[in-house]
Design a protein around this motif. Sequence first.
Motif, mmCIF file in Angstrom:
data_model
loop_
_atom_site.group_PDB
_atom_site.id
_atom_site.type_symbol
_atom_site.label_atom_id
_atom_site.label_comp_id
_atom_site.label_asym_id
_atom_site.label_seq_id
_atom_site.Cartn_x
_atom_site.Cartn_y
_atom_site.Cartn_z
ATOM 1 N N ARG A 12 0.826 -1.193 0.000
ATOM 2 C CA ARG A 12 0.000 0.000 0.000
ATOM 3 C C ARG A 12 0.866 1.251 0.000
ATOM 4 N N ALA A 13 0.293 2.352 -0.495
ATOM 5 C CA ALA A 13 1.031 3.611 -0.615
ATOM 6 C C ALA A 13 1.057 4.351 0.712
ATOM 7 N N SER A 14 2.141 5.080 0.933
ATOM 8 C CA SER A 14 2.275 5.933 2.116
ATOM 9 C C SER A 14 2.971 7.223 1.681
ATOM 10 N N GLY A 15 2.175 8.156 1.174
ATOM 11 C CA GLY A 15 2.732 9.390 0.629
ATOM 12 C C GLY A 15 2.743 10.519 1.642
ATOM 13 N N VAL A 16 3.761 11.354 1.571
ATOM 14 C CA VAL A 16 3.898 12.502 2.467
ATOM 15 C C VAL A 16 4.365 13.705 1.651
ATOM 16 N N GLY A 17 3.759 14.863 1.922
ATOM 17 C CA GLY A 17 4.217 16.104 1.303
ATOM 18 C C GLY A 17 4.162 17.237 2.305
ATOM 19 N N ARG A 18 5.243 17.986 2.415
ATOM 20 C CA ARG A 18 5.286 19.143 3.319
ATOM 21 C C ARG A 18 5.928 20.312 2.585
ATOM 22 N N ILE A 19 5.270 21.468 2.652
ATOM 23 C CA ILE A 19 5.793 22.682 2.011
ATOM 24 C C ILE A 19 5.602 23.859 2.955
ATOM 25 N N VAL A 20 6.601 24.711 3.015
ATOM 26 C CA VAL A 20 6.489 25.988 3.722
ATOM 27 C C VAL A 20 6.810 27.093 2.734
ATOM 28 N N PHE A 21 5.864 28.013 2.559
ATOM 29 C CA PHE A 21 6.046 29.163 1.674
ATOM 30 C C PHE A 21 6.232 30.415 2.515
ATOM 31 N N ASP A 22 7.154 31.262 2.076
ATOM 32 C CA ASP A 22 7.340 32.568 2.688
ATOM 33 C C ASP A 22 7.317 33.596 1.572
ATOM 34 N N GLY A 23 7.004 34.823 1.911
ATOM 35 C CA GLY A 23 6.927 35.824 0.857
ATOM 36 C C GLY A 23 7.033 37.226 1.397
ATOM 37 N N GLY A 24 7.567 38.107 0.556
ATOM 38 C CA GLY A 24 7.648 39.519 0.871
ATOM 39 C C GLY A 24 7.095 40.311 -0.283
ATOM 40 N N LYS A 25 7.857 41.246 -0.787
ATOM 41 C CA LYS A 25 7.411 42.053 -1.920
ATOM 42 C C LYS A 25 7.408 41.241 -3.210
ATOM 43 N N ARG A 26 8.267 40.244 -3.296
ATOM 44 C CA ARG A 26 8.311 39.412 -4.493
ATOM 45 C C ARG A 26 7.402 38.194 -4.312
ATOM 46 N N ARG B 239 2.120 32.257 -6.317
ATOM 47 C CA ARG B 239 2.810 31.018 -6.647
ATOM 48 C C ARG B 239 1.782 29.895 -6.750
ATOM 49 N N GLU B 240 1.935 29.005 -7.715
ATOM 50 C CA GLU B 240 1.030 27.874 -7.847
ATOM 51 C C GLU B 240 1.805 26.572 -7.690
ATOM 52 N N ALA B 241 1.347 25.723 -6.779
ATOM 53 C CA ALA B 241 1.941 24.410 -6.563
ATOM 54 C C ALA B 241 0.943 23.350 -6.992
ATOM 55 N N VAL B 242 1.450 22.261 -7.566
ATOM 56 C CA VAL B 242 0.598 21.185 -8.066
ATOM 57 C C VAL B 242 1.023 19.877 -7.412
ATOM 58 N N LEU B 243 0.059 19.194 -6.804
ATOM 59 C CA LEU B 243 0.316 17.908 -6.164
ATOM 60 C C LEU B 243 0.048 16.786 -7.151
ATOM 61 N N VAL B 244 0.938 15.798 -7.159
ATOM 62 C CA VAL B 244 0.816 14.653 -8.054
ATOM 63 C C VAL B 244 0.842 13.373 -7.219
ATOM 64 N N VAL C 24 -0.222 32.064 -2.318
ATOM 65 C CA VAL C 24 -0.011 30.720 -2.842
ATOM 66 C C VAL C 24 -1.333 30.063 -3.199
ATOM 67 N N ALA C 25 -1.357 29.382 -4.348
ATOM 68 C CA ALA C 25 -2.473 28.525 -4.736
ATOM 69 C C ALA C 25 -1.948 27.102 -4.870
ATOM 70 N N VAL C 26 -2.665 26.151 -4.295
ATOM 71 C CA VAL C 26 -2.267 24.741 -4.357
ATOM 72 C C VAL C 26 -3.415 23.956 -4.964
ATOM 73 N N THR C 27 -3.102 23.140 -5.969
ATOM 74 C CA THR C 27 -4.122 22.323 -6.624
ATOM 75 C C THR C 27 -3.542 20.938 -6.891
ATOM 76 N N THR C 28 -4.278 20.114 -7.643
ATOM 77 C CA THR C 28 -3.818 18.781 -7.982
ATOM 78 C C THR C 28 -3.709 18.641 -9.490
ATOM 79 N N GLN C 29 -2.887 17.691 -9.927
ATOM 80 C CA GLN C 29 -2.649 17.509 -11.358
ATOM 81 C C GLN C 29 -3.913 17.041 -12.076
ATOM 82 N N ALA C 30 -4.713 16.234 -11.404
ATOM 83 C CA ALA C 30 -5.916 15.664 -12.017
ATOM 84 C C ALA C 30 -6.885 15.286 -10.912
ATOM 85 N N ALA C 31 -8.042 14.785 -11.319
ATOM 86 C CA ALA C 31 -8.997 14.286 -10.339
ATOM 87 C C ALA C 31 -8.394 13.080 -9.612
ATOM 88 N N GLU C 32 -8.554 13.063 -8.294
ATOM 89 C CA GLU C 32 -8.101 11.904 -7.524
ATOM 90 C C GLU C 32 -9.157 10.807 -7.617
#
Length: 299
Positions: free
Chosen positions: A30-44, A70-75, A99-107
């Motif tokens: 069985r799958a055991s996936g993990v994803g962690r992201i930290v975004f920071d931002g200022g003027k840029r 920024r756009e992140a895509v989960l796969v 930040v916008a986070v979406t997925t590559q396709a329908a799960e």
Amino acid sequence: MFETPNGSSTWTDGNARSAHSILRDADLERASGVGRIVFDGGKRAARVVNIYEKFPTRIMFPQISDDTAREAVLVNAAGGVTGGDRFDLDISAIGDARVAVTTQAAEKVYRALDEPARVSTRLKIRDTAKLAWLPQETIIFDRARIRRQIEIDLHSGTELMALEWLVLGRAAHAEEIRSGHIRDSWFVRRDGRLIWADSFFVSDCTFPHLSRKSLLSDRRTIGTLIYFGLDLDRRLETLRDAVQSQQCDTAVTMVGGLIVVRLASRGSSDLRGALTKMLHHFARELGPGPFRVPKMWSC
């Protein structure tokens, strides 16, 4: 090798079970996936200051023309979710990140043997960050079992939009769900205090009755969208205006300083169309930023 009652022989190993034992999800890989992201931002534009991914979860950052967010895509490289799988996602936005986070396709959640898949999403927003969690739909197949939980940690001064939507069988393929298990839960905290909790639960004995008018009637696609930010009264009216002409059932309200939008439709295309129009309408009201239709939705 041992001999079965009918005289045939079957190969086995030292941990063999009887020929009549029942296969379980725990017996399979069985799958055991993990994803962690930290975004920071200022003027840029927002920058990634910390990232971790464990197969089959992958995180991509496609180039988009607008650098205001920024756009992140989960796969999910496993190609779907099934019983016994575990996926954990943790997204944090701090500073002035947009930040916008979406997925590559329908799960897709496939048939399970005996155990539910477990999907956990945690969103944390600090300072004056803006975060849009806008995944594509989750398609549930017959006899699928899933427990999904989204936990959101907000702070005053932040802005959030979060969406989850379920498709109970694909209407275009005449798919019917006769049994399974779905528990889809939300927990939203503001400055450490719980302000909203919600859960959608369907079990084996419930599916045969979902077509009743008191439940989902003939709606096969349901969604929840929430918004938190400044000037909530104005945003509430904006969303109410946006849903008036939609080709699906919608309702908008405010609970505990949080705007909640419910959507239901017969087919996923109707609900996708309604969400697209709503996000376009909302983006015109708010201007540049992450609260818009993700580029990946049109790929």
